[in-house]
Scaffold this motif. Sequence first.
Motif, mmCIF file in Angstrom:
data_model
loop_
_atom_site.group_PDB
_atom_site.id
_atom_site.type_symbol
_atom_site.label_atom_id
_atom_site.label_comp_id
_atom_site.label_asym_id
_atom_site.label_seq_id
_atom_site.Cartn_x
_atom_site.Cartn_y
_atom_site.Cartn_z
ATOM 1 N N ASP A 52 -0.398 -8.849 4.886
ATOM 2 C CA ASP A 52 -0.589 -9.749 3.740
ATOM 3 C C ASP A 52 -0.235 -9.095 2.413
ATOM 4 O O ASP A 52 -0.477 -9.662 1.356
ATOM 5 C CB ASP A 52 -2.042 -10.230 3.682
ATOM 6 N N ILE A 53 0.345 -7.920 2.454
ATOM 7 C CA ILE A 53 0.581 -7.162 1.228
ATOM 8 C C ILE A 53 2.080 -6.896 1.078
ATOM 9 O O ILE A 53 2.773 -6.596 2.049
ATOM 10 C CB ILE A 53 -0.229 -5.838 1.251
ATOM 11 N N ASP A 54 2.573 -7.047 -0.153
ATOM 12 C CA ASP A 54 3.990 -6.796 -0.419
ATOM 13 C C ASP A 54 4.285 -5.304 -0.394
ATOM 14 O O ASP A 54 3.418 -4.475 -0.715
ATOM 15 C CB ASP A 54 4.381 -7.347 -1.793
ATOM 16 N N LEU A 55 5.527 -4.970 -0.060
ATOM 17 C CA LEU A 55 5.986 -3.585 -0.069
ATOM 18 C C LEU A 55 7.286 -3.523 -0.860
ATOM 19 O O LEU A 55 8.122 -4.413 -0.761
ATOM 20 C CB LEU A 55 6.230 -3.077 1.353
ATOM 21 N N GLY A 56 7.453 -2.453 -1.645
ATOM 22 C CA GLY A 56 8.683 -2.373 -2.408
ATOM 23 C C GLY A 56 8.953 -1.010 -2.993
ATOM 24 O O GLY A 56 8.106 -0.111 -2.965
ATOM 25 N N THR A 57 10.159 -0.851 -3.539
ATOM 26 C CA THR A 57 10.552 0.367 -4.238
ATOM 27 C C THR A 57 10.393 0.143 -5.743
ATOM 28 O O THR A 57 10.748 -0.910 -6.266
ATOM 29 C CB THR A 57 12.014 0.723 -3.930
ATOM 30 N N SER A 58 9.860 1.152 -6.427
ATOM 31 C CA SER A 58 9.611 0.971 -7.873
ATOM 32 C C SER A 58 9.911 2.244 -8.683
ATOM 33 O O SER A 58 9.010 2.803 -9.281
ATOM 34 C CB SER A 58 8.152 0.591 -8.094
ATOM 35 N N VAL A 59 11.102 2.657 -8.732
ATOM 36 C CA VAL A 59 12.274 1.996 -8.190
ATOM 37 C C VAL A 59 13.090 3.006 -7.399
ATOM 38 O O VAL A 59 12.907 4.211 -7.557
ATOM 39 C CB VAL A 59 13.161 1.395 -9.319
ATOM 40 N N ALA A 60 14.031 2.472 -6.568
ATOM 41 C CA ALA A 60 15.012 3.331 -5.917
ATOM 42 C C ALA A 60 16.221 3.472 -6.825
ATOM 43 O O ALA A 60 16.561 2.551 -7.570
ATOM 44 C CB ALA A 60 15.433 2.718 -4.581
#
Length: 327
Positions: A52-60
Amino acid sequence: MKFDLNLVSAAIQDMPASVRDADQSGFDGVFVAETTQDPFLALAAAAAVGRDIDLGTSVALAFPRSPMITAVAAWELQRASHGRFLLGLGSQVRKHIERRFSTAFERPAARLREYVLALRHIWECFDGQHPCEFHGEFYRFDFLPDAVKPAPLRHEFPRVHLAAFGPTMYRTAGAVASGAFVHPVHTVDYLRTVAEPAIAEGLAKADRDRSAFELCVSVLPIVGTGEHGHTAQQRAREQLAFYCSTPNYRRVLELHGWQNVGAQLQAMVRNGRSDRAAAAVPDEMLDLFCITADTWPEAVQRARTRYAGIADRLSFYYPPPAGVRIQ
């Protein structure tokens, strides 16, 4: 408004536990910065956790990687995370790109704009929408045998957000991206008078609505009482002194009449007095750049209040300790 956990340092083996803890603590997303580690590897270790949780790069960092390499990594992370991946990309600064990565940096906004367009073209190729025929000013992709195409997704393409500071990059993000990551050296006035008008220009040029765009704000926290509070304040001063000593962040200082502070910090660093630069950061800068609170839940509430109507997602530049519930 979503609240995310931003990890500046993320060991691969610790990522599953970090995501589980963030999910249980009330965070809406976990983002990994590209500092000492590859954020794609860290997120791959976390992709099957916390559905239920977003995943991401911050930043690549975009430029050291071919758009094809990034397209494949983002495609597979989108698949592994069941559609929860957000690709945050940044240009970095010339010194890092040219001397640390030995990569071209000329015209970074135009190059990053084309990078995003190339990514989407490649994803459409993966999806079988058209042959691979991208010919731009900076990138060319016209060879993609079926044997190397990733399998189709069952989800939408990954969202792409761009790291921005000046109006040119905010305008670029508005034109081609799904959102922007805001550098912690900012103020609410800067976002209202510089960032938002530039984003609006980019959106208008692309005939897009603001509701389709996310502004992700990172803010410096000063949390704690007594000695803990003093230590947190000193860390924030040192971070601001580091950033504001470079001309890259002079625009926000000028907006508030602090250009002399920037010049002083730059001179101190140039003269080998970096260890004393933090003392030159005035309290007024801390008040506008930082969120100060006795506890982390209080800091979250104050951040939500300050950025209401401005930010779509918030995070702290320094994450709270594991186990701290934010809501």
